[in-house]
Structures are given as structure tokens and as C-alpha cells.
Design an enzyme around this catalytic site. Sequence first.
Site, PDB file in Angstrom:
ATOM      1  N   ALA A 142       0.789  -1.134   0.130  1.00  0.00           N
ATOM      2  CA  ALA A 142      -0.034  -0.081   0.120  1.00  0.00           C
ATOM      3  C   ALA A 142       0.927   1.264  -0.056  1.00  0.00           C
ATOM      4  O   ALA A 142       0.527   2.389  -0.420  1.00  0.00           O
ATOM      5  CB  ALA A 142      -0.962  -0.105   1.276  1.00  0.00           C
ATOM      6  N   ASP A 195      27.301  27.633 -27.387  1.00  0.00           N
ATOM      7  CA  ASP A 195      28.100  27.928 -28.491  1.00  0.00           C
ATOM      8  C   ASP A 195      27.684  28.931 -29.307  1.00  0.00           C
ATOM      9  O   ASP A 195      26.511  29.605 -29.439  1.00  0.00           O
ATOM     10  CB  ASP A 195      28.123  26.614 -29.509  1.00  0.00           C
ATOM     11  CG  ASP A 195      29.441  26.514 -30.088  1.00  0.00           C
ATOM     12  OD1 ASP A 195      30.432  27.241 -30.009  1.00  0.00           O
ATOM     13  OD2 ASP A 195      29.378  25.638 -31.263  1.00  0.00           O
ATOM     14  N   ASP A 215      33.168  18.621 -28.616  1.00  0.00           N
ATOM     15  CA  ASP A 215      32.413  18.948 -27.628  1.00  0.00           C
ATOM     16  C   ASP A 215      31.542  17.954 -26.678  1.00  0.00           C
ATOM     17  O   ASP A 215      31.150  17.996 -25.830  1.00  0.00           O
ATOM     18  CB  ASP A 215      30.938  19.690 -28.372  1.00  0.00           C
ATOM     19  CG  ASP A 215      31.683  20.964 -28.886  1.00  0.00           C
ATOM     20  OD1 ASP A 215      32.058  21.542 -28.144  1.00  0.00           O
ATOM     21  OD2 ASP A 215      31.064  21.185 -30.229  1.00  0.00           O
ATOM     22  N   ASN A 217      -3.546   1.713  -7.274  1.00  0.00           N
ATOM     23  CA  ASN A 217      -2.246   2.259  -7.438  1.00  0.00           C
ATOM     24  C   ASN A 217      -1.758   2.257  -8.726  1.00  0.00           C
ATOM     25  O   ASN A 217      -1.377   3.313  -9.281  1.00  0.00           O
ATOM     26  CB  ASN A 217      -1.173   1.503  -6.354  1.00  0.00           C
ATOM     27  CG  ASN A 217      -1.099   1.797  -5.125  1.00  0.00           C
ATOM     28  OD1 ASN A 217      -2.070   2.485  -4.623  1.00  0.00           O
ATOM     29  ND2 ASN A 217      -0.357   1.135  -4.413  1.00  0.00           N
ATOM     30  N   THR A 253      -6.460   2.617 -11.178  1.00  0.00           N
ATOM     31  CA  THR A 253      -7.545   3.665 -11.068  1.00  0.00           C
ATOM     32  C   THR A 253      -6.894   5.146 -10.846  1.00  0.00           C
ATOM     33  O   THR A 253      -7.171   6.209 -11.316  1.00  0.00           O
ATOM     34  CB  THR A 253      -8.323   3.426  -9.525  1.00  0.00           C
ATOM     35  OG1 THR A 253      -8.835   2.032  -9.772  1.00  0.00           O
ATOM     36  CG2 THR A 253      -9.471   4.118  -9.400  1.00  0.00           C
ATOM     37  N   ASP A 254      -5.615   5.012  -9.831  1.00  0.00           N
ATOM     38  CA  ASP A 254      -4.940   6.496  -9.796  1.00  0.00           C
ATOM     39  C   ASP A 254      -4.024   6.594 -11.028  1.00  0.00           C
ATOM     40  O   ASP A 254      -3.814   7.944 -11.172  1.00  0.00           O
ATOM     41  CB  ASP A 254      -4.023   6.258  -8.473  1.00  0.00           C
ATOM     42  CG  ASP A 254      -5.046   6.403  -7.262  1.00  0.00           C
ATOM     43  OD1 ASP A 254      -6.117   6.533  -7.452  1.00  0.00           O
ATOM     44  OD2 ASP A 254      -4.324   6.237  -6.300  1.00  0.00           O
ATOM     45  N   GLU A 303     -10.044   9.674  -4.660  1.00  0.00           N
ATOM     46  CA  GLU A 303      -8.923   9.878  -5.369  1.00  0.00           C
ATOM     47  C   GLU A 303      -9.431  10.981  -6.471  1.00  0.00           C
ATOM     48  O   GLU A 303      -8.492  11.738  -7.103  1.00  0.00           O
ATOM     49  CB  GLU A 303      -8.261   8.682  -5.630  1.00  0.00           C
ATOM     50  CG  GLU A 303      -7.543   7.733  -4.602  1.00  0.00           C
ATOM     51  CD  GLU A 303      -6.703   8.911  -3.891  1.00  0.00           C
ATOM     52  OE1 GLU A 303      -5.974   9.809  -4.590  1.00  0.00           O
ATOM     53  OE2 GLU A 303      -6.607   8.892  -2.808  1.00  0.00           O
TER      54      GLU A 303
END
EC number: 7.2.2.10
Length: 1002
Positions: A305, A351, A707, A796, A799-800, A908
Site C-alpha cells: 500500500a 556555442d 564537444d 495504485n 485507478t490512480d 482519489e
Amino acid sequence: MEDGHSKTVEQSLNFFGTDGERGLTLDQIKTNQAKYGPNELPTEEGKSIWQLVLEQFDDLLVKILLLAAIISFVLALFEEHEETFTAFVEPLVILLILIANAVVGVWQERNAESAIEALKEYEPEMGKVIRQDKSGIQKVRAKEIVPGDLVEVSVGDKIPADIRLTHIYSTTIRIDQSILTGESVSVIKHTDAIPDPRAVNQDKKNILFSGTNVAAGKARGVVIGTGLSTAIGKIRTEMSETEEIKTPLQQKLDEFGEQLSKVISVICVAVWAINIGHFNDPAHGGSWIKGAIYYFKIAVALAVAAIPEGLPAVITTCLALGTRRMAKKNAIVRSLPSVETLGCTSVICSDKTGTLTTNQMSVSRMLIFEKVEGNDSSFLEFELTGSTYEPIGELFLGGQRVKASDYEALQELATVCIMCNDSAIDYNEFKAAFEKVGEATETALIVLAEKLNAFSVNKSGLDRRSNAIAARGEIETKWKKEFTLEFSRDRKSMSSYCTPLKASRLGTGPKLFVKGAPEGVLDRCTHARVGTSKVPLTSALKAKILALTGQYGTGRDTLRCLALAVADSPIRPEDMDLGDSTKFYQYEVNLTFVGVVGMLDPPRKEVFDAIVRCRAAGIRVIVITGDNKATAEAICRRIGVFTEEEDTTGKSYSGREFDDLSIAEQKAAVARSRLFSRVEPQHKSKIVEYLQGMNEISAMTGDGVNDAPALKKAEIGIAMGSGTAVAKSAAEMVLADDNFSSIVSAVEEGRAIYNNMKQFIRYLISSNIGEVVSIFLTAALGLPEALIPVQLLWVNLVTDGLPATALGFNPPDLDIMDKPPRKADEGLISGWLFFRYMAIGFYVGAATVGAAAWWFIASSEGPGLTYWQLTHHLSCLGGGDEFKGVDCKIFSDPKAMTMALSVLVTIEMLNAMNSLSENQSLISMPPWCNLWLIGSMALSFTLHFVILYVDVLSTVFQVTPLSAEEWITVMKFSIPVVLLDETLKFVARKIADVPDAVVDKW
């Protein structure tokens, strides 16, 4: 051989025991091969695929997730049969996440060292050597060439090693060494020793560098360096020794991971420890071991979690979206993390040639005589517009627009520009732009003649290509070039012998058209052209011309001046020895001065405004160039790096001046300077090193092989689209249009991306805190599980994850480029922000647990339990009056978990709206300002309904459909999060987050 440039030809040959005519013997070649090794750059030994894979798991958060997956897998083996399938879902999903992240990481690592391998393309395959084992020239593989070998090169050859010139067979030898030194024009080489042991590569005029190309001429030399001992080899060594540094975001995420892992460990141990008294509860069959395992599973769920599994995917997606937006602004990003790093750039090391300027030489001023009466004279000084090779521009005299055809002397000037010239302009249809074919200086004269159109050629109806060669075509109908007396160092001029094809104002005989350095040409001028007449050129008049050209060559413009002249009665070709360039000086005599043209590599139009924007944003611009100091300072004044009257003492250094400083003085110089001129690659790397020591985030531009080390060392290496493959491979970003203003646009985009990332990180972390609080509360209060690991993974990741990704589309703040760059060591989460995370997170956790408890205690469709029964549910199986009439199976009813999950998802979604802006209210920044967010919220809700109402999925996620009353309750628990966040934003606007003002320290 070190310092080969400072040795004479004889010393160089003697050092290796080389015969200047016959080369090395076979024995010498074998000895040198054993001593110096093959003439090639060693192949980079990359990491094995398994090393790369293992490195991807060398991260604290990843290790915690991996441990959680292993433990979950082991525990799943001991599950009851009906729960076996769902028990294996969690470890399987975690492993899939870790594998996906590892694949992306390995792919990025595989591309990292391509810059070193790209150097291989500059290694020639063959070389022409003179050796004593065979007569004449023999071709050998370039890697078999050894120090001391005599090598011959001619037009088109790639130089096979570092070579000290011993003999030049042509009039001159020109080398295109732009890939190594950044010089835009080919360089004339000679055989003389250069006494300065500290000479920079640009000044080593007797050395041919490995990997560069012969533009004109033929020569012979002795090899003084092979393989890693060449200039290009030293660059390879420097690149391989350059350690990759983590971007500020990567550093912050690493720190965040460490902090989070410590917090997770403490909470997991705490949850397990506070429940030791419940290990023997009847629910575990009275077995202490089963109870310990049960709470161990809860601790593992807590770890799952707490870790935002979706964060890496969301960050990658956000950065990828940022790269697409940047690509539309001509900034092609090669390394995803560098997108965010751009946002905290505090110094841009640019440059000059091609980035701040167009890299297209352009005549901006010219002069001819207006009248000459004795020593009394006046000039006509013209100005021209147009800063590219496209021949479009206006002619001005005293601020008034004029026509070139009204001035006879300009017709002759245009004729000299065209006929005394071996270059051309070409229209590139693919790029829809004009390009030079040949030397930049000569191309500028071709473009000048086309702009002047002194013979009034009708250009109407012509396409771009035909329009650009119309004036040249007209002049070439009047004159035929018979031969050219090539440029040589001693006379500093070149000339073309031309015969007339038809009568003109210039007469009917042949002419010698001459161009060159004003001092050298004027020395050989006896007369000057005034209109169509010819008057004697006295020393006083010559002094006036030189005084004017001196003004052109200094001050604001610092123009490169060329004098144009004509020999009206040149020496006959049969009296010339064209094979001996030392005699050309004798043929360019009795010249008539025509005029002087002044040219420069003009600044890009948009650069001045871009530098003003940088200043407003608190970003220092440092110009780093190989040009001489006076020219560089003049350009810097024109583009706003310096003001017109600003004293540049202590703000402008040449490479030599910088080297003469002590280390402390060098650091102080880097801290305040805005210009470094006449620099070498190691200067760029040193400047980056000092800036990093001051905690500055530097963006470094470059285009040549030289360079590459600095590009790799800087936080943001920016290669030019027209640059070399090595530079592009070493850089994090490539400018498709080579334009400085595109860097500023990319910095603005980087700042916007970082702001958006802060928002979705805040959004995801507050969600994770809510999940941790939820599990902690259920464990601490003895409540039934409100959320299980597979549900947490779903929230996690999916959905989020969708709204978090959509937050990457938030529009940038209007004042984003009016704030100073954030400091590299600025924390990802400030103290106030952490408090906000905790406040929102605690509410999320409390609301989630509260919704589950509501169903058990207060719902009309629930069992109507008391709070005591709910918090002591593990004692239910033990019987007793307290649980009389209670079916103990009710405590694992999916309805309570569905309520908790639905509240979590709804909160959320509302929290995603809160994250539209860090401090702005939803009233001033409503949800519809980011339509992607509204769409993602709708999709997330749809997916949530799918797992509730599709039987197979509801079984996997252990959820069940909700009634209307239950959905109303879900909304009641969820909506207060908006009011809470609006209150916190109000406090932030008034007290906590007052922005800093930009202070111009430079």
C-alpha cells in the site's frame, strides 16, 4: 609525440628516425607497432545484459516490492484451496511491474554508451604511406599506420592519424577540422614550427588531426600520434572517464525511496508488534503461528500500500508526453529524465557559431569612393539587410533605400564578387533553405552580388533556385574565368584571370579580379575607381581606407573585411609561372581599388528576446566560442549578453587568460563570467565541473566531436541538428533547428513538466498515505480488513494511474518564466507540502475505514453490529454472549470492502481535481481547463464499475455491487476532501508559499 607542433620538420623526423623521402624500415614499423599499439580506438567494453538487469533491481523501493512479492508467493502456497487463485494474483502483478520497469531501464542503459562507439565513424579505413620496403606510395589499412610513418594526403582524404606536416605539394592545403575544433571554415595549414608549447588545437597550423578531412591541396607529413594518442583519441578517453550523473529528479526519487522504505519498515513492524496479543485469537484456530502469519500478511499488504507502484510508469508517460511537445518546438529529447532537468537549468553555456548566430556569413556593410580630389575624398558607405544565404535583402545609403544599378562602381564590385570566387549557393529542397557550396566567406560575396542585382536582371516569375543565381548568370555571360591564382599566406589574397565575352563598361581586354586582406591588397593598388573613372591612390587615401576598415573591424560589429580590386592591364598568362605560388605576388600589381566589404556571421533575430527571457527567469547565459575575443564580445553586445557600453573586465576571458588564473580565480571567473573565447574542449569540461561544484544545473551546447566530453559531463548536453553523430549521441537533447531560442522554449517546457510532476506525485503519495492509514487503523483498532493487497495494486496502478497521467497535461502557469530556477537540492516535498500530504492522506484513510465501519454498524442493509463487536471480531468464533446471534462469516462480507474501495476511488478522483494546481483554487482553475483529466476520471470510474459488476472480476477483487443508498454514503464520505484541500490551498497562498523574486546577479 607531445608538442609536435613546436618542433621543426627535421626534429619531428629525427624523433622517430624517419627518412624524409623513403619513410620507415620494416624493422622500425614492427618496433613501433609493438611500442604504440594499433592505430584504432579500442571498442568499449559494455556491461553484460545480466549485469544491466541486476542493476535495475538495485533500488530500495524495488527491493521492498520484490521482497513483498516473494513473501506473498510463499504465503499463497499455504492458502486454503478456494483462495489460492486470488492469493497468487498479488505476487504475479508485482513481478510483472518489476519486469516491465527492468526492461525499460535496460533499454535506456543499452543506448547510453553509443556516443563512444559513434567516434568509430571518424576512423578512416585506409591510408597512403611511404615505406622503405616498397617504392612509391602504398595503401595500407589505417590501423596498421604507426608513429613515424610518412603519410601522403590529398583532396577528399580522411586524415588517418595525427600528422606533422613536412611538405606541401599544392599552393595551399586546406583542412576541414570543424568536427574537432568547431571552426566553420576550412583551415590553411603550413609546415613552419609553432613555438608556443601551449597552443590550442585551432592554432596548431602545422598539424593534421586524425578524422578531419582534406578540403583542398596535397601534402606529406610524419605521423606523431595514433589511436588514443590522437586528439580524437584523447576525447574518447575523456568521454569514457566521464561518470554519468543522476538527474535532480532521480536523486530526489532515490532520497524519497530511502525515506519511504524507513517509514514502511517502522510501520510494518509496529502493526505486527501491536497485534501480538491477538495472535492466539480463535479466528486463527488458537494457533500463535497462524496468528503471526496473518498479521505478517497485513504488514506485507501495508508495504504494498505504501509504495506508489504506478509512479514510475506515470513519470515515464509524463516525460514522454513532454518530449512530444518539445519536439514540436524543434527540441528532440534523447534522454527522458533530462526533460525534467531542463526545468531547473540555472546556466546555459551556448556555442556562438550557428546557435546564437546563423552560421551563414553575410555582408552587412561596404564602401566605395564617392569622389576624390587630391587628398580630399569622400566615401559612399552602404548597409545591407538579410542574415542568411537566401539572397534577399535591401541596400541602404544614409538610412535611405537605394538601387545598386544607380552606382557604376557597384557593378564592378559585383563582378569581382562573382568572378573571383570558387563557391556557390545551392537550394536544399528537403530543408527548404539555401546552403553554401564551398567557403563561407566566398558564399557571402555570391549572395551580396545577388542582393545587389547591379545589372538590373528581371527576376519576376522565377522560382527560388533560379532567382538566387540570376545575377551570377548575367555576369557570367559577360566574363569567362580562364584560371585562378589561389590564396596563399604570404600575399593574403586570391585572384581570377578573366576574359570578356562581350563589351562592357569595364573595357574590352582581360582583367585580373582580386580579393583579399585590405592591407595586402591596398599595398599593390596604384589607383582607385571613382564611378567610371580611375584616379591615383595616394598613401593618404590608403590610410583613410584602412582607418574606415579598422572601424568596421572593431566596436559593435567587428566585421571581417575584404578589399576588392582589379588589374585593368594584367600580365599576360604566358609570362606567368602558374606552378610556383610564391610568384603570384608579382602578378597582382598595378591594381585599381574598387571597394571594401565587411561581413559577419549575423546573430539570429530571435536570440535577443530569448536572452531577455533567460534574464527574467534567473538563468545566466555563458557564451563559449572558439572565435577571437573581440569578435565574440561584439556579438555578445548585439544579442544582449553584454550591454553596449558594459565593461567586460572580469566577465570575458580567452582560453589562455583562463588558463593563467589560479584554481580559486578560475572558480571565481566561472561564477561571474558571461563569455569564454578561443577555448578548447577541455575548457568546456572544466567550466561544467566548476559550475557543478557551485550546485548550478548547466545546459551545454555543442556540435563537434570536440564537444562530446562536455556534453556528456553537463546535466543537459544539447547537440546541434547539423552536428556530428558523436555529439548527438553524447547529448540529452538535439536542436533540430540549431536555434538558441529553442533551448529557452525547452526550459519553459521543463519547468511546466516539473510543476505537473509535483502535482501528480503529490496526488499519488497522498493516496498511498491514505491506504497506509487505512490498513494501520484497521490493524490498530482490530477492525476487519477494509482493503486487500490486490485491491491496493488495482488502485495504485490503474485507478490512480490514469488521472495522474492526465495531470501531466496541466497547462503551464502564466508566470512560469518569471520565477528563478529551483535549486537542484530543493526537496521534492517541502515541510508544508508534507503536512498537506499527511492531512489529505489521513482523511483518505479515515474515510475509507469509516465507510467500511458504517456498513457494519449503521447501514440499513448491514448486520447492525456494535462498535465493540466490530473491533473484537476475531473473538467471534470463540463464542460468548457478546456475539450471540452474529454469523461470524459477516466479518469477511465483500460489501464492507466494496464500500471502502469505492470511497477510496471516489476520493482519489476528487483529489485529482484538487491537483490541477498546487495553490490555485478550483474556482480560478476549474476542472475543464484540463479535459484529459475529466476523461481519465470518467475512465477510472468506468473501470471501477467494471470490477464491481462483472462477475469474474468481482471474484478476483472480492467486491460486490452497491445499492443507491450505499453510493450516496460513498459521496458523503468523499466530498469533504475538496473542502479540506481548498482550505489548505488558501493557507498556502496567504502564508506558506510566497514565491521568490528573480534577482539579476550578473
